[in-house]
Design a protein around this motif. Structure first.
Motif, PDB file in Angstrom:
ATOM      1  N   MET A   1       0.758  -1.167   0.176  1.00 12.97           N
ATOM      2  CA  MET A   1       0.033  -0.013   0.114  1.00 12.97           C
ATOM      3  C   MET A   1       0.907   1.286  -0.097  1.00 12.97           C
ATOM      4  SD  MET A   1      -3.179   1.201  -0.129  1.00 12.97           S
ATOM      5  CE  MET A   1      -4.329  -0.083   0.617  1.00 12.97           C
ATOM      6  N   ILE A   2       1.849   1.244   0.838  1.00 12.42           N
ATOM      7  CA  ILE A   2       2.695   2.518   0.899  1.00 12.42           C
ATOM      8  C   ILE A   2       3.467   2.398  -0.451  1.00 12.42           C
ATOM      9  CG2 ILE A   2       4.803   3.331   2.132  1.00 12.42           C
ATOM     10  CD1 ILE A   2       3.614   2.322   4.571  1.00 12.42           C
ATOM     11  N   ASP A   3       4.160   1.284  -0.869  1.00  9.85           N
ATOM     12  CA  ASP A   3       4.723   1.521  -2.271  1.00  9.85           C
ATOM     13  C   ASP A   3       3.909   2.197  -3.513  1.00  9.85           C
ATOM     14  OD1 ASP A   3       7.144   0.538  -1.069  1.00  9.85           O
ATOM     15  OD2 ASP A   3       6.710  -1.268  -1.772  1.00  9.85           O
ATOM     16  N   ARG A   4       2.516   1.525  -3.367  1.00 13.84           N
ATOM     17  CA  ARG A   4       1.639   1.969  -4.617  1.00 13.84           C
ATOM     18  C   ARG A   4       1.263   3.535  -4.333  1.00 13.84           C
ATOM     19  NH1 ARG A   4      -2.348  -2.965  -6.007  1.00 13.84           N
ATOM     20  NH2 ARG A   4      -2.633  -1.433  -7.752  1.00 13.84           N
ATOM     21  N   LEU A   5       0.936   3.893  -3.062  1.00  7.31           N
ATOM     22  CA  LEU A   5       0.585   5.455  -2.976  1.00  7.31           C
ATOM     23  C   LEU A   5       1.745   6.363  -3.057  1.00  7.31           C
ATOM     24  CD1 LEU A   5      -1.905   4.763   0.350  1.00  7.31           C
ATOM     25  CD2 LEU A   5      -2.270   5.598  -2.040  1.00  7.31           C
ATOM     26  N   SER A   6       2.817   5.999  -2.699  1.00  5.21           N
ATOM     27  CA  SER A   6       4.062   6.768  -2.820  1.00  5.21           C
ATOM     28  C   SER A   6       4.359   7.034  -4.576  1.00  5.21           C
ATOM     29  CB  SER A   6       5.359   5.808  -2.397  1.00  5.21           C
ATOM     30  OG  SER A   6       5.380   5.589  -0.999  1.00  5.21           O
ATOM     31  N   VAL A   7       3.959   6.190  -5.593  1.00  2.03           N
ATOM     32  CA  VAL A   7       4.046   6.355  -6.844  1.00  2.03           C
ATOM     33  C   VAL A   7       3.015   7.622  -6.995  1.00  2.03           C
ATOM     34  CG1 VAL A   7       3.512   5.756  -9.257  1.00  2.03           C
ATOM     35  CG2 VAL A   7       4.625   4.156  -7.491  1.00  2.03           C
ATOM     36  N   TYR A   8       1.720   7.532  -6.447  1.00  3.13           N
ATOM     37  CA  TYR A   8       0.788   8.522  -6.579  1.00  3.13           C
ATOM     38  C   TYR A   8       1.397   9.866  -6.037  1.00  3.13           C
ATOM     39  CZ  TYR A   8      -2.657   5.163  -7.050  1.00  3.13           C
ATOM     40  OH  TYR A   8      -3.577   4.024  -7.355  1.00  3.13           O
ATOM     41  N   ALA A   9       2.156  10.105  -4.896  1.00  2.00           N
ATOM     42  CA  ALA A   9       2.763  11.128  -4.308  1.00  2.00           C
ATOM     43  C   ALA A   9       3.826  11.786  -5.111  1.00  2.00           C
ATOM     44  CB  ALA A   9       3.449  10.970  -2.880  1.00  2.00           C
ATOM     45  N   GLU A  10       4.503  10.841  -5.910  1.00  2.00           N
ATOM     46  CA  GLU A  10       5.733  11.323  -6.670  1.00  2.00           C
ATOM     47  C   GLU A  10       5.049  11.841  -8.025  1.00  2.00           C
ATOM     48  OE1 GLU A  10       7.759   7.668  -7.100  1.00  2.00           O
ATOM     49  OE2 GLU A  10       8.477   7.669  -4.955  1.00  2.00           O
ATOM     50  N   LEU A  11       3.773  11.339  -8.539  1.00  2.00           N
ATOM     51  CA  LEU A  11       3.195  11.989  -9.726  1.00  2.00           C
ATOM     52  C   LEU A  11       2.742  13.383  -9.480  1.00  2.00           C
ATOM     53  CD1 LEU A  11       1.167   8.710 -10.873  1.00  2.00           C
ATOM     54  CD2 LEU A  11       3.112  10.051 -11.999  1.00  2.00           C
ATOM     55  N   GLY A  12       2.458  13.735  -8.175  1.00  2.00           N
ATOM     56  CA  GLY A  12       2.139  15.313  -7.918  1.00  2.00           C
ATOM     57  C   GLY A  12       0.662  15.001  -7.365  1.00  2.00           C
ATOM     58  N   ILE A  13      -0.094  13.913  -6.974  1.00  2.00           N
ATOM     59  CA  ILE A  13      -1.259  13.870  -6.659  1.00  2.00           C
ATOM     60  C   ILE A  13      -1.392  14.532  -5.263  1.00  2.00           C
ATOM     61  CG2 ILE A  13      -3.336  12.318  -6.006  1.00  2.00           C
ATOM     62  CD1 ILE A  13      -2.212  10.546  -8.077  1.00  2.00           C
ATOM     63  N   ASP A  14      -2.128  15.289  -4.877  1.00  2.00           N
ATOM     64  CA  ASP A  14      -2.371  16.199  -3.596  1.00  2.00           C
ATOM     65  C   ASP A  14      -3.221  15.501  -2.518  1.00  2.00           C
ATOM     66  OD1 ASP A  14      -0.878  18.922  -4.449  1.00  2.00           O
ATOM     67  OD2 ASP A  14      -2.428  18.662  -5.948  1.00  2.00           O
ATOM     68  N   ALA A  15      -4.129  15.042  -2.998  1.00  2.00           N
ATOM     69  CA  ALA A  15      -4.885  14.082  -2.224  1.00  2.00           C
ATOM     70  C   ALA A  15      -5.607  12.858  -2.804  1.00  2.00           C
ATOM     71  CB  ALA A  15      -6.198  14.984  -1.504  1.00  2.00           C
ATOM     72  N   VAL A  16      -5.761  11.853  -1.928  1.00  2.00           N
ATOM     73  CA  VAL A  16      -6.243  10.619  -2.376  1.00  2.00           C
ATOM     74  C   VAL A  16      -7.781  10.531  -1.565  1.00  2.00           C
ATOM     75  CG1 VAL A  16      -6.469   8.226  -2.514  1.00  2.00           C
ATOM     76  CG2 VAL A  16      -4.281   9.584  -2.907  1.00  2.00           C
ATOM     77  N   LEU A  17      -8.891  10.325  -2.400  1.00  2.00           N
ATOM     78  CA  LEU A  17     -10.209  10.284  -1.732  1.00  2.00           C
ATOM     79  C   LEU A  17     -10.267   8.650  -1.632  1.00  2.00           C
ATOM     80  CD1 LEU A  17     -10.638  12.951  -3.390  1.00  2.00           C
ATOM     81  CD2 LEU A  17     -13.029  12.339  -2.535  1.00  2.00           C
ATOM     82  N   THR A  18     -10.210   8.215  -0.460  1.00  2.00           N
ATOM     83  CA  THR A  18     -10.155   6.651  -0.240  1.00  2.00           C
ATOM     84  C   THR A  18     -11.330   5.937  -0.238  1.00  2.00           C
ATOM     85  OG1 THR A  18      -9.973   6.873   2.257  1.00  2.00           O
ATOM     86  CG2 THR A  18      -7.868   6.923   1.108  1.00  2.00           C
TER      87      THR A  18
END
Length: 341
Positions: free
Chosen positions: A291-308
């Motif tokens: 989960m951390i690895d896959r969400l880290s990709v989102y952070a690196e892409l520049g996504i500001d917030a994830v609606l879970t």
């Protein structure tokens, strides 16, 4: 990267009733507030038994009364089925009653079954939304607004009371050209690949980045990504949640571009071309490290917030327990990452 808990409100068993359904929604919001989620996402849908919150502003006010700090994100209010003169006043009222915590997410509507029952064919929602958005912004930011078009014709009027706090506007859009245009215009953007692939997500993020750069001026706008996820404790739980998610999408696909077969308010589940395993791989149904690895990709892409989006129709306590684990095991990693940045 922030996390906003999406208040999925499914009544897969109609005998549950509205009282139990909406107290469950409020309970999730209170739990999200206590756990440190940045906000809660409040959907809007009508006449069907999934995502069933007919009045997101009313729900935002209710949640505000039971919470202290979470941002109240409508996700999203459907503009083409409303009169903007009435809606603008309701928005100002909701913002005042929620102590300025409202972020107004708006969209054109996604379910043809739904909009058609309100005499708005799904193919007409896009141009109507574009006009509604312009009019809504004018009513919220200007006095003595007049309008003349095929749908609206009125003499100067002023929405009262006037907003005392800024009301951030977030536009929901899935297709990359629309995302790019919204970002260029200076709107916050919410998007989702639904059950689609990672490449679809990348295309959406790239479009936002491109549009923001094309604006030619500094913008503090944000990109929020709605994504199905569930922090699982093992393979057995992963399989169970995958089954629930697959059953949910059998209903969702029916009304999202599908046949729109609804029996007395209950969406009829239909076969899907995507397999359950394909869906579960596209969603984030995994343990802590993955989960951390896959969400880290989102952070690196520049996504500001994830609606879970974590409620697929499972038992309420299971959702609350997962939220607790997610807040304890996953969210601190991204809090530390933001502080380090």
């Amino acid at each position: 990267m922030d996390f906003i808990h999406f208040l999925s409100s499914h009544m897969l068993d109609p005998s549950v009733g509205g009282k139990r359904l909406y107290w469950s929604v409020v309970a999730q919001a209170v739990h999200a507030d206590a756990l440190g989620f940045t906000g809660v996402g409040i959907p809007e849908h009508h006449l069907i038994n999934i995502l069933l919150i007919p009045s997101p502003l009313q729900m935002a006010v209710k949640v505000a009364a039971h919470t202290k700090r979470v941002k109240l994100v409508t996700s999203v209010c459907q503009l083409p089925i409303r009169d903007m003169r009435i809606f603008a006043g309701e928005v100002v009222q909701a913002q005042a009653l929620s102590d300025g915590r409202l972020m107004l997410g708006v969209g054109k509507g996604a379910f043809g079954f739904e909009t058609a029952r309100f005499d708005v064919p799904i193919e007409a929602t896009k141009p109507q939304f574009e006009e509604d958005l312009r009019l809504l912004e004018a009513l919220l930011t200007q006095e003595e607004v007049s309008w003349s078009s095929e749908r609206y014709s009125f003499a100067p009027l002023t929405i009262m009371p006037r907003p005392e706090d800024p009301i951030p506007l977030m536009v929901a859009v899935m297709n990359p050209p629309g995302i790019e245009a919204a970002a260029k215009a200076g709107y916050h953007v919410q998007t989702t690949p639904l059950g689609g692939s990672h490449q679809q997500l990348i295309d959406q993020v790239t479009a936002f980045t491109r549009g923001k750069a094309a604006a030619g001026r500094p913008l503090d706008t944000t990109l929020s990504l709605q994504r199905g996820l569930f922090l699982v404790s093992g393979e057995k739980e992963r399989r169970y949640i995958a089954e629930r998610a697959f059953a949910y999408y059998q209903s969702f696909d029916n009304v999202f571009g599908g046949a729109g077969i609804v029996d007395r308010g209950v969406i009829r589940p239909l076969p899907r071309s995507q397999t359950m395993e394909e869906l579960s791989q596209n969603l984030l149904l995994c343990g802590k490290e993955e989960m951390i690895d896959r969400l880290s990709v989102y952070a690196e892409l520049g996504i500001d917030a994830v609606l879970t989006t974590s409620n697929f129709g499972q038992d309420e306590q299971m959702t609350l327990d997962m939220m607790s684990r997610f807040a304890e095991e996953v969210m601190p990693h991204f809090r530390r990452r933001r502080q380090a940045a």
